[in-house]
Each structure stands twice: as C-alpha cells, then as structure tokens.
Design an enzyme around this catalytic site. Structure first.
Site, short mmCIF file in Angstrom:
data_model
loop_
_atom_site.label_atom_id
_atom_site.label_comp_id
_atom_site.label_asym_id
_atom_site.label_seq_id
_atom_site.Cartn_x
_atom_site.Cartn_y
_atom_site.Cartn_z
N HIS A 16 -9.61 1.36 4.73
CA HIS A 16 -8.36 1.56 5.48
C HIS A 16 -8.62 2.56 6.62
CE1 HIS A 16 -4.30 2.80 6.47
NE2 HIS A 16 -3.88 1.68 5.89
N ASN A 59 0.87 -1.17 0.00
CA ASN A 59 0.00 0.00 0.00
C ASN A 59 0.91 1.23 0.00
OD1 ASN A 59 -1.78 2.06 0.55
ND2 ASN A 59 -2.32 1.35 2.62
N LYS A 89 0.24 4.25 -0.36
CA LYS A 89 -0.38 5.46 0.20
C LYS A 89 -0.08 6.67 -0.72
CE LYS A 89 -0.25 3.37 4.72
NZ LYS A 89 -0.21 3.52 6.18
N GLY A 123 2.15 2.39 10.78
CA GLY A 123 3.11 3.48 10.63
C GLY A 123 3.79 3.90 11.92
N GLU A 165 -7.01 4.99 7.67
CA GLU A 165 -6.77 6.40 7.31
C GLU A 165 -7.98 6.98 6.58
OE1 GLU A 165 -2.98 5.74 5.40
OE2 GLU A 165 -2.14 5.22 7.35
N GLU A 167 -5.74 -4.73 10.52
CA GLU A 167 -4.72 -3.71 10.75
C GLU A 167 -5.04 -2.95 12.03
OE1 GLU A 167 -2.66 -2.60 6.82
OE2 GLU A 167 -4.38 -1.30 7.03
N SER A 215 3.14 -2.02 10.48
CA SER A 215 4.58 -2.07 10.76
C SER A 215 5.20 -3.44 10.47
CB SER A 215 4.87 -1.61 12.19
OG SER A 215 4.46 -0.27 12.36
P1 PGA Z 1 2.64 0.36 7.72
O1 PGA Z 1 1.18 0.57 7.06
O2 PGA Z 1 3.18 -0.94 7.16
O3 PGA Z 1 3.42 1.56 7.30
O4 PGA Z 1 2.42 0.28 9.19
C1 PGA Z 1 0.32 -0.50 6.83
C2 PGA Z 1 -0.97 -0.01 6.22
O5 PGA Z 1 -1.42 1.10 6.59
O6 PGA Z 1 -1.57 -0.67 5.36
#
Ligand code: PGA
Length: 254
Positions: free
Chosen positions: A99, A9, A11, A177, A101, A171, A216
């Site tokens: 997601h 992903n 982003k 993140g 976000e 998640e 992460s």
């Molecule tokens: P990350 O994000 O691996 O940077 O923690 C995962 C995601 O948001 O899909």
C-alpha cells in the site's frame, strides 16, 4: 467472466465496539449483495474478533477477511512483526501488500514487498498487491512507467505463475483519502495497461486476475468505475468504515 471483489481497508481505525458494530452492520445488509465477493481487512488485533463474527454466519455470509500487511519472515527475532502463517491460522484469505502508505511512511521497498508477496502465497493466502503513481508522476507522464516498475518488481522475481492466486489494486496516490477519484476512463486506462503487461507473459492468467481500483471510491461513484471492462472491484478505505457506505459500494459491484 471475472467476479467482482470489494475489499475494505480499515487502516488504523476502530475499537472492539466499532468492529462489532461494523461487522454486524455489514452482515445485516449483505444478502442484497448478490454477485460480488466482499472482504474486510481490520487492524491485526481485531482480526480474530471479525473472523468470529463472520464465521458465526457460516455459509450464509460471502464475506472473507484479511490483513493490511505482514512480515516477510515466518518467525524469529523480528520484534513487532506479524507473520503470514499466523494470519492464515486466523482464517485470513487476503493480505494487502505494498500500500502506498506503507511505501511512503514505512519506507517499504519493492524488495520488501516481493518477499512479503512470496510469504503470503507460501502460507496459502492471496496477496492484494497495490501499485500506483504520485500526482507529480502522473503530471509528468510517468504513470505507466511507475506502475510497470512496481508490477515488474514482483513479476520478475516470482514469475507469472504466481499471479494465478493474486489480486492487484491500482491506487493512484493522489486519489487516496483525498476525495479526488480517478475518472473511470483514467482508471480503466491503467487497469488495461496492467492486464496487458501480464498478458505479455500469459494471457489466461491476465484474463483471470482481478484488478481492483482504490482511491476515494464512494457509493455514488462506484458503479461507473466498476462498469469499466478491466475494473474488477475496489479497495475501499474511508468509505469502508461505515456499514451503509461500504454496503452501497458492494451493491454497486453486484
Ligand atoms: P480511500 O483509501 O478509499 O480512503 O481513498 C483507499 C485505500 O487507501 O486503500
């Protein structure tokens, strides 16, 4: 036996040059990934470029591509939106939906997400449905209730048959993140809970569905996560932006 899927992903990151470098880097090492399916989800505007680079490898590449979101509408007066059939036209296999976000920053509701889920499947693509709890929800013992609510919001509208062609990503919001990864045991517990909830409706569909872990994931923690029986791969954010780290995770998946 479920196949493992590792999906990147990206982003809101990248440029034309970054897309070229990253895809070429991934292609350069993908032959060492034997048994995992791999996908990349660039920002909308870079999907055609990524698709062209990946398709030029023909059957030698087991890498598919997808989007990070789409509209619930197929056409009309919806300024700024991108429709599922448009993504299908550019060869997308997957669309990430719900997601955290999007839920938190763009106020996407469960109702929006189920409409998008239906749009993605109607266009012949596979939704990657994201679910996960906040830290405060975990600390107050509400993880299962939150995940169940997010899952049921789709399940109760579409029915279990619509989970035949779907992927789920667990998640935990506190792990996205942040560099803090759920332990393999914490993740496994929630994955098993999700599978069990689907199995209450249909055991064959529950057995078959891929449930990815996201939050992460890095090359050095991927293998122990993917070794858990109900963890079928990962949805990777930060570590999917460098070919080396993304390939490291893909290799850990098989
Ligand atoms: P990350 O994000 O691996 O940077 O923690 C995962 C995601 O948001 O899909």
């Amino acid at each position: 036996m479920r196949r493992t899927l590792v999906a990147g992903n990206w982003k809101l990151n990248g440029s034309k040059q970054d897309t070229k470098d990253l895809i070429e880097g991934i292609l350069g090492g993908i032959s060492e990934v034997k048994n995992a399916d791999v996908a990349v989800c660039p920002p909308f505007v870079y999907i055609p470029q990524a698709a062209e680079l990946l398709a030029s490898q023909g059957a030698s590449s087991n890498i598919s591509w997808g989007a990070q979101n789409c509209s619930q509408y197929n056409d009309g007066a919806y300024t700024g939106e991108v429709a599922a059939p448009m993504l299908k036209e550019f060869g997308c296999t997957y669309v990430i939906l719900g997601h955290s976000e999007r839920r938190a920053i763009y106020n996407e509701t469960n109702d929006d997400i189920v409409q998008k889920y239906i749009a993605v499947q109607s266009a012949g693509m596979i939704p990657i449905l994201c679910v996960g709890e906040l830290l405060s929800e975990r600390e107050s013992g509400k993880t299962e209730a939150v995940v169940a609510e997010q899952l049921d919001a789709v399940l109760n509208v579409t029915g279990i048959e619509q989970f035949k062609n779907a992927v789920i990503a667990y998640e935990p919001v506190w792990a996205i993140g942040t560099g803090v990864t759920a332990t393999p045991e914490q993740a496994q517990d929630v994955h098993a809970f999700i599978r069990q909830r689907l199995a209450e409706k249909n055991t064959a569909i529950a057995d078959k569905i891929q449930i990815l872990y996201g939050g992460s994931v890095k090359p050095d923690n991927a293998a122990e996560l993917f070794a858990k029986p109900d963890i079928d791969g990962g949805l990777i954010g930060g570590a999917s932006l460098q070919a080396d780290s993304f390939l490291g995770i893909c290799k850990a998946a098989g």
